[in-house]
Design a protein around this motif. Structure first.
Motif: not given
Length: 520
Positions: A280, A291, A294-295, A419, A422-423, A509-510
């Protein structure tokens, strides 16, 4: 930027992303099977990655750096979270010290002082998360803390409208605290360390409750010596403590380990090596639209969100009506009610740390989360359905440990959402759920059901049951996704990424990073 792609798939050659020229791009295969382009707009730690590969690093150095983080970072963020909880509970303590009478509250007016706080929290969660990403952490945190303390002092206003307005403003400012501490925890600690550290600073909610209740008892005992109402003295004292704490934060907490004043140049590079396994990095100041999208399209985001709502409906009710329940439902006097607030804080502080320490023996934090959810159900049922007054009191006091589920989830997306944009987005959505639940909570305590508030008590039981089911669903999703990625890696589907050095600092990102594994 050139459209040329540097593909190293199956070449067997290790390539460092920190050494790739800016006019080149790298493409890797993500766990979903699609190509992901790795750009030069990477994590802040990428600038140090090349040098970090050349420094000495072993278990002894790793331990020394962890101890430094524990000594220099952890105590202050614990104090910040304690003060935040203390400030939240001033409303409940003030309610039995004359607040409702002095501001002429009737009907659901008091309920809205609780919901109004979380309305501000909910509305400002995304802006505060954006500001924390965009600006230096210590400076941004200082501004939020200073304004928060100032507004709390001003809450000693002589009228209801002004008090309600300031409560909303207070919620807006406090919305920055949890995401800020999540960022700090993920910057300084490895995945396997983040759960217990998150548990420590979150358990300080109990210390904040203890401290706030102790101050409230002191204010109540000296009511006749003040020239203003005792509840106003309580608000001013806690507000001034927060203002002082803001300056400590500004001068003590660095923006990231890369700029830490208490680390040498070599130790900063070693810190990069230390957190490399998190996949990370330290953070990225650029907002990334992909991102963000994506979240919103990741189903786990909604498991987090609804879990937060379910957990915080009881929390909103208890932080607003806790003192009133002890006073009107269980029949304790004002001073005894405030003293029991100290007991509940002590149980929360010690209980959360004790349960979280089980991570040494039970390696899955989600198992601890589910255990915490079961405990919540038992304690709330004791308080709601028992006919024994002591059993009801015990259930109420032990509900302080209900935060176990919340800090478990916070540590989950600190470790399991890759990401930076995203986080921050998932973090914000989780806290929007936190605000929504806390808005709904006080509204389940209907004035028509006073003083027993049966509807509010039943709502707590149902909410804790729902949170337990959602925790099981999230655990299952992590388990099966990790199995899938291990299988694909063994089949050689991720060979391109295995030969890319410093991929953990590429701000993927994950879902994009094939080497990412969810920590359970």
């Amino acid at each position: 930027m050139s459209s040329e792609l540097m593909r190293e798939k199956n070449s067997g050659i290790t390539v460092s992303l920190s050494q790739i020229p800016d006019d080149k791009l790298v493409s890797i295969v993500s766990p979903s099977g699609r190509d992901v382009v790795v750009t030069q707009d990477a994590d802040e730690a990428m600038a140090l990655a090349k040098k970090a590969n050349e420094v000495n690093f072993d278990k002894k150095i790793d331990r020394r750096l962890r101890i430094k983080a524990d000594l220099f970072i952890l105590p202050l963020i614990c104090l910040i979270y304690a003060i935040q909880m203390m400030d939240k509970l001033t409303n409940s303590s003030a309610s039995v010290m004359g607040l409702k009478k002095d501001l002429n509250m009737s009907g659901d007016m008091y309920s809205w002082t609780g919901s109004g706080f979380y309305l501000g929290y909910l509305v400002f969660e995304f802006p505060s998360s954006y500001l924390l990403q965009r600006f230096p952490l210590s400076k941004c945190g200082f501004v939020f803390l200073f304004l928060w303390g100032t507004v709390l002092c001003l809450c000693s206003t002589p009228n209801y409208i002004g008090f309600e307005f300031l409560r909303v403003a207070l919620g807006m400012l406090e919305s920055s605290m949890t995401p800020m501490l999540v960022i700090i925890t993920s910057q300084w600690y490895k995945k396997e360390e983040q759960f217990f550290r998150s548990a420590i600073w979150f358990s300080c909610c109990g210390f904040g409750s203890l401290l706030g209740s102790a101050i409230a008892v002191g204010c109540y005992d000296h009511l006749k010596t003040y020239t203003i109402a005792g509840w106003k003295v309580l608000l001013i004292i806690t507000g001034l403590i927060t203002v002082l704490l803001s300056f400590a934060f500004l001068f003590w907490i660095p923006d990231s380990p890369a700029s830490a004043w208490f680390l040498s140049d070599e130790e900063r590079l070693q810190m990069v090596q230390r957190i490399r396994g998190n996949q990370q990095g330290f953070g990225n100041k650029t907002f990334k639209r992909n991102q963000f999208i994506e979240a919103w399209t990741d189903y786990r985001t909604y498991l987090y969100f609804f879990f937060s709502v379910a957990m915080c409906i009881p929390n909103g009710g208890l932080t607003t009506f806790g003192s009133i329940l002890l006073n009107s439902v269980l029949g304790y006097g004002v001073r005894q009610t405030l003293v029991y607030g100290c007991y509940q804080g002590l149980i929360e502080f010690a209980g959360c740390i004790l349960i979280a320490s089980c991570i040494r023996f039970v390696k899955h934090r989600m198992a601890i989360c589910m255990f915490g959810c079961i405990m919540n159900i038992i304690f709330v049922c004791l308080f709601t359905f028992s006919t024994d007054p002591y059993a009801r009191l015990g259930g109420y006091l032990c509900l302080g440990t209900s935060v176990i589920g919340i800090f478990t989830m916070i540590s989950c997306f600190a470790s399991n959402v890759g990401g930076y944009t995203k986080k921050m987005t998932v973090n914000a959505l989780f806290l929007v759920g936190y605000g929504a639940g806390n808005i709904i909570g006080p509204q389940t305590f209907l004035p028509s059901q006073a003083p027993q508030y049966v509807g509010g008590q039943i709502a707590m039981v149902v909410s804790y049951c729902v949170s337990f089911v959602l925790a099981i669903a999230l655990y299952a999703s992590y388990y099966f996704e990790n199995k899938k990625r291990d299988r694909l890696q063994s089949e050689g589907k991720f060979a391109d990424s295995e030969h890319l050095q410093d991929i953990e600092f590429a701000d993927l990102t994950d879902k994009e990073n094939p080497l990412f594994r969810y920590s359970m």
